[in-house]
Design a protein around this motif. Structure first.
Motif, mmCIF file in Angstrom:
data_model
loop_
_atom_site.group_PDB
_atom_site.id
_atom_site.type_symbol
_atom_site.label_atom_id
_atom_site.label_comp_id
_atom_site.label_asym_id
_atom_site.label_seq_id
_atom_site.Cartn_x
_atom_site.Cartn_y
_atom_site.Cartn_z
ATOM 1 N N UNK A 162 0.956 2.402 20.850
ATOM 2 C CA UNK A 162 0.937 1.029 20.378
ATOM 3 C C UNK A 162 1.345 0.940 18.919
ATOM 4 N N UNK A 163 1.331 -0.260 18.401
ATOM 5 C CA UNK A 163 1.722 -0.459 17.016
ATOM 6 C C UNK A 163 1.081 -1.698 16.422
ATOM 7 N N UNK A 164 1.074 -1.757 15.087
ATOM 8 C CA UNK A 164 0.507 -2.890 14.383
ATOM 9 C C UNK A 164 0.387 -2.550 12.909
ATOM 10 N N UNK A 169 -3.196 1.282 5.051
ATOM 11 C CA UNK A 169 -1.950 1.454 4.297
ATOM 12 C C UNK A 169 -1.191 0.145 4.100
ATOM 13 N N UNK A 170 -1.577 -0.889 4.875
ATOM 14 C CA UNK A 170 -0.890 -2.189 4.881
ATOM 15 C C UNK A 170 0.564 -2.064 5.348
ATOM 16 N N UNK A 171 0.856 -1.007 6.093
ATOM 17 C CA UNK A 171 2.206 -0.807 6.600
ATOM 18 C C UNK A 171 2.189 -0.882 8.126
ATOM 19 N N UNK A 172 3.250 -1.445 8.676
ATOM 20 C CA UNK A 172 3.370 -1.503 10.132
ATOM 21 C C UNK A 172 3.537 -0.076 10.650
ATOM 22 N N UNK A 210 5.477 5.160 10.160
ATOM 23 C CA UNK A 210 5.394 3.966 9.345
ATOM 24 C C UNK A 210 6.780 3.332 9.186
ATOM 25 N N UNK A 211 6.808 2.012 9.209
ATOM 26 C CA UNK A 211 8.044 1.259 9.050
ATOM 27 C C UNK A 211 8.706 1.651 7.731
ATOM 28 N N UNK A 212 9.919 2.184 7.802
ATOM 29 C CA UNK A 212 10.603 2.679 6.607
ATOM 30 C C UNK A 212 11.069 1.556 5.696
ATOM 31 N N UNK A 213 11.113 0.332 6.179
ATOM 32 C CA UNK A 213 11.608 -0.787 5.377
ATOM 33 C C UNK A 213 10.554 -1.352 4.443
#
Length: 214
Positions: A162-164, A169-172, A210-213
């Motif tokens: 899953x994801x969120x 970390x406040x990162x997706x 973690x979302x790299x953006x």
């Protein structure tokens, strides 16, 4: 008797209420957590090394499954939730970080008879093609593993957890586990195979990306 029954009933209600509170708190902390692959965020992801585990398992003379790990590896994920077959993964392993909870034996395994980390300091796995969807969140990919200077095909089964947004970390973040299996002798890692040390290696991976953006 009635007082004991009342106490047990009250305890049961407290347990149920506590469980419900934990679930609701979890949803408050990560309100956008989703286990449906189609609802996850696509794009480029980098490995969260603090939440990454890579284990390998091998038969030890028929007595047990011997378990080791690599403590340092990096990975990048290009994730397309709408067309999972277009997703790709690359993993680079620092073989010198091999760990078997026995430093003397680990040093032996790093030597020329085994992983030869001085000559081959890295092992690399890259997905090459999509094989099939097992179910809505489990997928099989074909990839190339380069180990001891030899490159060969290895199949990996990937399960998306899953994801969120990670509230710490406040990162997706995406989480998944994966398994693979191959013959070590196919890559020249054949020491002791003739004496009953397993040829078949099972690999198990548990990671967060973690979302790299961000």
């Amino acid at each position: 008797m009635l007082s004991r029954l009342f106490c047990k009933y009250r305890q049961a209600l407290l347990v149920i209420a506590g469980s419900a509170l934990l679930v609701s708190c979890d949803r408050l902390i990560t309100p956008d957590f989703n286990t449906s692959v189609a609802e996850l965020r696509g794009g480029q992801y980098t490995l969260d090394k603090e939440h990454a585990t890579l284990l390998w398992k091998i038969d030890h003379l028929g007595f047990s499954r011997y378990i080791g790990r690599f403590n340092d590896f990096d990975a990048t994920l290009d994730f397309d939730p709408e067309n999972v077959e277009n997703s790709s993964l690359e993993v680079i392993i620092d073989t010198a970080t091999l760990d078997v909870n026995n430093e003397a034996f680990a040093e032996d395994l790093r030597g020329g008879d085994w992983f030869d980390v001085e000559t081959f300091p890295q092992a690399v796995f890259r997905t090459t093609s999509f094989v099939e969807a097992v179910d809505e969140d489990t997928f099989i990919f074909e990839g190339d593993l380069t180990l001891l200077g030899t490159t060969g095909p290895v199949t990996m089964t990937v399960n998306f957890n899953g994801g969120g947004r990670n509230f710490l970390t406040r990162r997706y973040t995406l989480g998944f586990s994966a398994t693979a299996e191959f013959l070590r002798s196919d890559f020249g890692l054949d020491n002791m195979v003739a004496f009953g040390v397993g040829d078949d290696i099972q690999v198990e991976v548990h990671v967060e990306f973690q979302d790299a953006s961000q």
